[in-house]
Every structure is written in C-alpha cells, then in structure tokens.
Write a protein that holds these residues in place. Structure first.
Motif, PDB file in Angstrom:
ATOM      1  N   TYR A 117      -4.811 -34.074  -1.243  1.00 46.24           N
ATOM      2  CA  TYR A 117      -5.249 -32.937  -2.088  1.00 46.24           C
ATOM      3  C   TYR A 117      -6.192 -33.429  -3.181  1.00 46.24           C
ATOM      4  O   TYR A 117      -7.222 -32.799  -3.458  1.00 46.24           O
ATOM      5  CB  TYR A 117      -3.995 -32.275  -2.677  1.00 46.24           C
ATOM      6  CG  TYR A 117      -4.239 -30.966  -3.404  1.00 46.24           C
ATOM      7  CD1 TYR A 117      -4.755 -29.859  -2.741  1.00 46.24           C
ATOM      8  CD2 TYR A 117      -3.898 -30.831  -4.745  1.00 46.24           C
ATOM      9  CE1 TYR A 117      -4.950 -28.653  -3.404  1.00 46.24           C
ATOM     10  CE2 TYR A 117      -4.075 -29.621  -5.417  1.00 46.24           C
ATOM     11  CZ  TYR A 117      -4.608 -28.531  -4.742  1.00 46.24           C
ATOM     12  OH  TYR A 117      -4.788 -27.340  -5.397  1.00 46.24           O
ATOM     13  N   GLN A 178      -3.041 -18.605   6.579  1.00 44.16           N
ATOM     14  CA  GLN A 178      -3.582 -19.484   7.628  1.00 44.16           C
ATOM     15  C   GLN A 178      -3.315 -20.947   7.288  1.00 44.16           C
ATOM     16  O   GLN A 178      -3.306 -21.334   6.117  1.00 44.16           O
ATOM     17  CB  GLN A 178      -5.093 -19.273   7.751  1.00 44.16           C
ATOM     18  CG  GLN A 178      -5.747 -20.214   8.767  1.00 44.16           C
ATOM     19  CD  GLN A 178      -7.206 -19.879   9.053  1.00 44.16           C
ATOM     20  OE1 GLN A 178      -7.611 -18.733   8.958  1.00 44.16           O
ATOM     21  NE2 GLN A 178      -7.984 -20.880   9.403  1.00 44.16           N
ATOM     22  N   THR A 179      -3.109 -21.728   8.312  1.00 43.00           N
ATOM     23  CA  THR A 179      -3.166 -23.171   8.145  1.00 43.00           C
ATOM     24  C   THR A 179      -3.861 -23.763   9.370  1.00 43.00           C
ATOM     25  O   THR A 179      -4.370 -23.023  10.220  1.00 43.00           O
ATOM     26  CB  THR A 179      -1.784 -23.786   7.885  1.00 43.00           C
ATOM     27  OG1 THR A 179      -1.951 -25.154   7.488  1.00 43.00           O
ATOM     28  CG2 THR A 179      -0.877 -23.721   9.109  1.00 43.00           C
ATOM     29  N   VAL A 180      -3.898 -25.079   9.441  1.00 43.00           N
ATOM     30  CA  VAL A 180      -4.636 -25.754  10.516  1.00 43.00           C
ATOM     31  C   VAL A 180      -3.793 -26.929  10.993  1.00 43.00           C
ATOM     32  O   VAL A 180      -3.082 -27.553  10.197  1.00 43.00           O
ATOM     33  CB  VAL A 180      -6.017 -26.236   9.985  1.00 43.00           C
ATOM     34  CG1 VAL A 180      -6.728 -27.111  10.995  1.00 43.00           C
ATOM     35  CG2 VAL A 180      -6.898 -25.043   9.627  1.00 43.00           C
ATOM     36  N   GLN A 185      -7.526 -30.560  11.103  1.00 42.87           N
ATOM     37  CA  GLN A 185      -7.988 -30.595   9.719  1.00 42.87           C
ATOM     38  C   GLN A 185      -8.782 -31.876   9.452  1.00 42.87           C
ATOM     39  O   GLN A 185      -9.875 -31.838   8.865  1.00 42.87           O
ATOM     40  CB  GLN A 185      -6.785 -30.510   8.752  1.00 42.87           C
ATOM     41  CG  GLN A 185      -7.189 -30.405   7.299  1.00 42.87           C
ATOM     42  CD  GLN A 185      -8.009 -29.148   7.017  1.00 42.87           C
ATOM     43  OE1 GLN A 185      -7.656 -28.058   7.450  1.00 42.87           O
ATOM     44  NE2 GLN A 185      -9.107 -29.289   6.301  1.00 42.87           N
ATOM     45  N   THR A 215      -0.127 -33.528   6.750  1.00 40.78           N
ATOM     46  CA  THR A 215       0.843 -32.561   7.286  1.00 40.78           C
ATOM     47  C   THR A 215       1.586 -31.792   6.193  1.00 40.78           C
ATOM     48  O   THR A 215       1.684 -30.552   6.266  1.00 40.78           O
ATOM     49  CB  THR A 215       1.814 -33.247   8.263  1.00 40.78           C
ATOM     50  OG1 THR A 215       1.051 -33.824   9.325  1.00 40.78           O
ATOM     51  CG2 THR A 215       2.803 -32.256   8.857  1.00 40.78           C
ATOM     52  N   PRO A 216       2.121 -32.450   5.129  1.00 40.98           N
ATOM     53  CA  PRO A 216       2.800 -31.646   4.088  1.00 40.98           C
ATOM     54  C   PRO A 216       1.863 -30.626   3.430  1.00 40.98           C
ATOM     55  O   PRO A 216       2.294 -29.520   3.081  1.00 40.98           O
ATOM     56  CB  PRO A 216       3.259 -32.703   3.072  1.00 40.98           C
ATOM     57  CG  PRO A 216       3.333 -33.976   3.846  1.00 40.98           C
ATOM     58  CD  PRO A 216       2.224 -33.895   4.852  1.00 40.98           C
ATOM     59  N   MET A 217       0.598 -30.985   3.262  1.00 38.59           N
ATOM     60  CA  MET A 217      -0.369 -30.064   2.663  1.00 38.59           C
ATOM     61  C   MET A 217      -0.605 -28.868   3.598  1.00 38.59           C
ATOM     62  O   MET A 217      -0.677 -27.710   3.145  1.00 38.59           O
ATOM     63  CB  MET A 217      -1.691 -30.807   2.399  1.00 38.59           C
ATOM     64  CG  MET A 217      -2.736 -30.012   1.677  1.00 38.59           C
ATOM     65  SD  MET A 217      -4.105 -31.048   1.099  1.00 38.59           S
ATOM     66  CE  MET A 217      -5.092 -31.224   2.590  1.00 38.59           C
ATOM     67  N   MET A 218      -0.716 -29.133   4.896  1.00 40.52           N
ATOM     68  CA  MET A 218      -0.952 -28.052   5.848  1.00 40.52           C
ATOM     69  C   MET A 218       0.290 -27.163   5.981  1.00 40.52           C
ATOM     70  O   MET A 218       0.178 -25.958   6.194  1.00 40.52           O
ATOM     71  CB  MET A 218      -1.367 -28.603   7.226  1.00 40.52           C
ATOM     72  CG  MET A 218      -2.562 -29.562   7.214  1.00 40.52           C
ATOM     73  SD  MET A 218      -3.870 -29.216   6.022  1.00 40.52           S
ATOM     74  CE  MET A 218      -4.515 -27.660   6.616  1.00 40.52           C
ATOM     75  N   LEU A 219       1.462 -27.778   5.848  1.00 36.83           N
ATOM     76  CA  LEU A 219       2.697 -26.987   5.886  1.00 36.83           C
ATOM     77  C   LEU A 219       2.761 -26.061   4.666  1.00 36.83           C
ATOM     78  O   LEU A 219       3.071 -24.873   4.789  1.00 36.83           O
ATOM     79  CB  LEU A 219       3.917 -27.912   5.921  1.00 36.83           C
ATOM     80  CG  LEU A 219       5.277 -27.214   5.877  1.00 36.83           C
ATOM     81  CD1 LEU A 219       5.448 -26.251   7.045  1.00 36.83           C
ATOM     82  CD2 LEU A 219       6.405 -28.246   5.881  1.00 36.83           C
ATOM     83  N   LYS A 220       2.448 -26.625   3.507  1.00 38.19           N
ATOM     84  CA  LYS A 220       2.464 -25.804   2.286  1.00 38.19           C
ATOM     85  C   LYS A 220       1.479 -24.633   2.413  1.00 38.19           C
ATOM     86  O   LYS A 220       1.783 -23.510   2.009  1.00 38.19           O
ATOM     87  CB  LYS A 220       2.114 -26.659   1.071  1.00 38.19           C
ATOM     88  CG  LYS A 220       2.107 -25.876  -0.223  1.00 38.19           C
ATOM     89  CD  LYS A 220       1.946 -26.778  -1.426  1.00 38.19           C
ATOM     90  CE  LYS A 220       1.774 -25.948  -2.697  1.00 38.19           C
ATOM     91  NZ  LYS A 220       2.852 -24.973  -2.913  1.00 38.19           N
ATOM     92  N   ALA A 221       0.310 -24.891   2.999  1.00 36.83           N
ATOM     93  CA  ALA A 221      -0.686 -23.829   3.162  1.00 36.83           C
ATOM     94  C   ALA A 221      -0.161 -22.692   4.046  1.00 36.83           C
ATOM     95  O   ALA A 221      -0.580 -21.544   3.901  1.00 36.83           O
ATOM     96  CB  ALA A 221      -1.970 -24.405   3.755  1.00 36.83           C
ATOM     97  N   LYS A 224       4.274 -18.873   2.754  1.00 35.22           N
ATOM     98  CA  LYS A 224       4.046 -18.031   1.572  1.00 35.22           C
ATOM     99  C   LYS A 224       5.312 -17.212   1.293  1.00 35.22           C
ATOM    100  O   LYS A 224       6.139 -17.041   2.187  1.00 35.22           O
ATOM    101  CB  LYS A 224       2.868 -17.062   1.843  1.00 35.22           C
ATOM    102  CG  LYS A 224       1.544 -17.781   2.007  1.00 35.22           C
ATOM    103  CD  LYS A 224       1.029 -18.346   0.704  1.00 35.22           C
ATOM    104  CE  LYS A 224      -0.053 -19.384   0.864  1.00 35.22           C
ATOM    105  NZ  LYS A 224       0.387 -20.757   1.081  1.00 35.22           N
ATOM    106  N   ALA A 258       5.424 -31.126  14.345  1.00 36.13           N
ATOM    107  CA  ALA A 258       6.147 -31.177  13.067  1.00 36.13           C
ATOM    108  C   ALA A 258       5.740 -30.011  12.165  1.00 36.13           C
ATOM    109  O   ALA A 258       6.578 -29.421  11.471  1.00 36.13           O
ATOM    110  CB  ALA A 258       5.865 -32.505  12.367  1.00 36.13           C
TER     111      ALA A 258
END
Lengths: 380, 48
Positions: A117, A178-180, A185, A215-221, A224, A258
């Motif tokens: 990030y 949305q995520t990727v 990504q 992966t944690p960043m994409m999971l957070k995205a 909601k 994951a």
C-alpha cells in the motif's frame, strides 16, 4: 404477469439460497458508454457530464428488459483528468482505453513486497498518474481534488441508481465492490503483461512473494460493511488463460484461492468474470467455496454446467457477438439453446458473455428481444 | 490475513493515538475511520 422490484429481487435471493426461482433471472451488463451511444449523445462530451450520467442511468433502467439496471460505471473521466492518468486515456471517439503501462520496475519487488500500500502511494500512483508525480504539497492537493471528485460523482451515481430501481421496479445491483486476483494485480497495473511474463522466468520467487504480499490488501478491498450474497464482490479474472498450467498452479492459483476463501470467511460473496476460456481450470474453480457466481466468457456450456454448475452459480456464455450480427430469430434460438443447457436445476442467471461497451458490440433490439424471450421461456 | 501498512491507520491504533473515550468510541469511529477506509477504497480504484 407484472413483476415488481420485490419479486425480481426474490429471483436472485432464491438463486443465492440454492433454491430454484420462479424463472431465470436476467442480468445484462453494459458499460455506460454503450448506453450513451444508444441514446445518441456525444460520447466525448457525455463522459464529462455528471448530470448526463443520471439521464443515462434512467435510459438503462427502462430500455433493455434486464431485471437489474445494466448501466455500469467503471471509468470516470473527470477524475482521470484531474490526475493526469496514463493508464486510462480517452480515445478520439470518447471511449476510455487502458494502454499497457508499467507502474513498477523489476528492481522494485523487495520494496513493493515490504509494504504494497505504501509502495502504491509512493511509486505506482505517480507513474500511472502524471499529476501526482510532483512535490509532496502539490501531490496532496491533486490527490485531494481527485478523491473529492470520485466521492461526489459515485455518490450521485449510486443515489440515482437507487431512485431508478424504485421508479422502474428493478432488482438491486448485485455488485457491492470490486477486487482483483493477486497475480492479476501484480501483472495488470504494476508490472504489465509483458513484464510479468518475463518475471515468472527471471525471478519466480519474487513473483510468488509479491502475490502473497498483495493478498491482504486485495482481500480488504473486497470486503465491505454491506457485503453479502446479494451485494457481491466483483473480480474480473485476467491472466490465467494465457499461462501454462504449471505456472498457473504456482503463481496464480494459491493466492487467488486464498482470496476467495478469505472473502467468504468475511461475509463477502464473489462474482467472478471468468475472462477468456478457463476450460483447463474448471476443476480448480470447483474447489472454491460453494455459491461463488461465475460469469463465463467462453467454453462449452454443457461441460461448464456439468463440472461447475452443481456447486456454483453459472452465468454468461451467451455470445455478445451474435447480438451484433445475428437476426432476431437467430439470437432467440441461441438463447433457447443456452437456457435449455444451463437453467435445469437452478444455479443459473442469464447474462451475456461479456459487457457491452460499444454500440457496435450488440444490436440493442436483439438485446431487448432476447431478454424478453428469456423472461417468458425461462419459467421453472 | 491482516492488512497492515505504514500508510494505513486501523481503528485500534487511532483509538490509542487519539485517547478516544470508550463512551464515545462508536460515534467517533463512524465519523473518522470511515474516511481512512474511503481513502483506501479510492486508492484501490486507482490501481484496478
């Protein structure tokens, strides 16, 4: 039978709960640029005009016989202009295109892996958005303007969507955020298609570590407060069909799996756009938690129904290209063929195989005829 | 799988740094952490 919003929502709720709905739900996706062209407005001007967006949302709601408003906004020109976007650029016709661009050099893997990030803010954004490549003070000002514009414009879009759903008795939008996929990504906006293809040979361990790091960043995205089976996390899948299966197994699949499992564990239900042909990977997809919605672009509907359709919600596979060149009867015949294969037993939502972006992608009259047909023919 | 970054302040850290009173935590969280999350979401939109 006149259907209201509640009965249309129930079609999707039944699907999400593993029940057979009264009929096959119809869910058409269109980029807002398709609707702008359908409405006959100047795309190059309309892309800037937030008031005009509202008119387009209403035209989408009332015109295409979809149970959900097809109007979809992904690219917002005023925001990209404030930022000086290099990665999303308006063409002379007014379409926003995505040129291949490298946000991250191969020498930066360790820095990115340490804090994706932070690296995104420090390095990626100034490379993708030239107006952020400046002094910290100016960068903060540009970022603040763009953030405010994004927040205001999407606020108006979402509010008007809700109003139009109420006015025209449509079901709620099924996408909540949305995520990727982690590998996509790292590939798409960081290293580029060309860069990642080279990296998986030259520095495979770094690529694996990079996918794990994001992966944690994409999971957070993708999670909601409003996430649910009815407000899903959209994930457009990109690179896998272009990879060798052993590379897919090593680089793509572990962090993608994951991510999907993490979404479900956190109350977020995925809606995958399975871009290109994933026939080689259907057994992998079947390992994902049950109830994942998958919009397939290509593949044999019978094979997909058999391998994936018992566990997951299958959509897509109706060729948008036929809507562009086929007669009305040919289009309806194809819809019958697809529905006959995919609808039995439920777990099926009727969609086309991709999102209509340009008016040349599909004849609007064929879209309307096909959607009307599916609503009548697809009764259980 | 916890998301951490030097540039992201989770609510637990904000609470400590800003001496948030437990009595008012809910209302303060709703009116501060929301903006941290919005900046995160906007950042993600820029790279998707």
């Amino acid at each position: 039978m006149v259907e209201n919003a509640q009965s249309k929502n129930q079609l999707f709720i039944d699907i999400d709960e593993g029940k057979i709905p009264k009929r096959v739900p119809v869910y058409t996706w269109m980029d807002i640029t398709y609707i702008m062209q359908y409405a006959g407005v100047d795309l190059r001007k309309a892309q800037w005009d937030v008031d005009k967006f509202k008119d387009m949302i209403e035209i989408g709601a009332k015109s295409f016989q979809s149970d959900i408003n097809p109007a979809t906004f992904t690219r917002i020109q005023p925001v990209y202009n404030i930022l000086g976007a290099q990665n999303f650029v308006m063409s002379s016709e007014g379409q926003i295109q995505h040129p291949e661009i490298t946000g991250m050099g191969p020498e930066d893997y360790d820095e990115m892996i340490a804090d994706p990030y932070k690296y995104t803010h420090d390095k990626i954004l100034p490379r993708l958005y030239k107006n952020l490549d400046t002094t910290p003070e100016e960068k903060a000002k540009v970022f603040a303007k763009a953030f405010k514009a994004h927040s205001d414009i999407f606020g108006q879009i979402f509010a008007h969507h809700d109003l139009m759903n109420e006015k025209y008795g449509l079901a709620n939008d099924r996408v909540g955020c949305q995520t990727v996929a982690p590998f996509d990504q790292v590939a798409d906006q960081f290293r580029s298609f060309t860069g990642i293809s080279s990296d998986i040979r030259r520095c495979p361990d770094k690529v694996v570590a990079a996918c794990e790091a994001v992966t944690p960043m994409m999971l957070k995205a993708g999670v909601k407060p409003h996430s649910s089976r009815q407000k899903r996390t959209f994930i457009p899948l990109h690179m896998a069909p272009y990879m060798r299966e052993k590379d897919f197994e090593k680089f793509y699949w572990p962090t993608f799996k994951a991510l999907i499992e993490g979404l479900w564990e956190n109350g977020a239900a995925p809606l995958l756009f399975v871009e290109q042909d994933w026939t080689r990977y259907l057994d992998y997809l079947n390992e994902l938690p049950a109830g994942t919605q998958m919009m397939f672009e290509y593949g044999d509907p019978k094979v997909i129904k058999e391998k994936v359709g018992k566990k997951h919600i299958v959509t897509g596979l109706y060729p948008l290209t036929l809507l562009a060149r086929g007669t009305k009867q040919e289009c309806i015949d194809k819809a019958k063929e697809i529905v006959d294969i995919l609808a039995p037993g439920g777990n099926y939502i009727f969609t086309f195989d991709k999102v209509a972006i340009n008016i040349k992608d599909a004849n609007p009259e064929n879209i309307i005829a096909v959607n009307e047909f599916v609503k009548e023919y697809g009764v259980y | 799988m916890e998301f951490k970054s030097e540039y992201y302040t989770p609510w637990s850290e904000y609470e400590k740094t800003n001496n948030v009173s437990p009595d008012n935590a809910d209302v303060i969280k709703a009116n501060t952490q929301t903006y941290e999350e919005m900046v995160f979401d906007f950042t993600m939109w820029l790279i998707m």
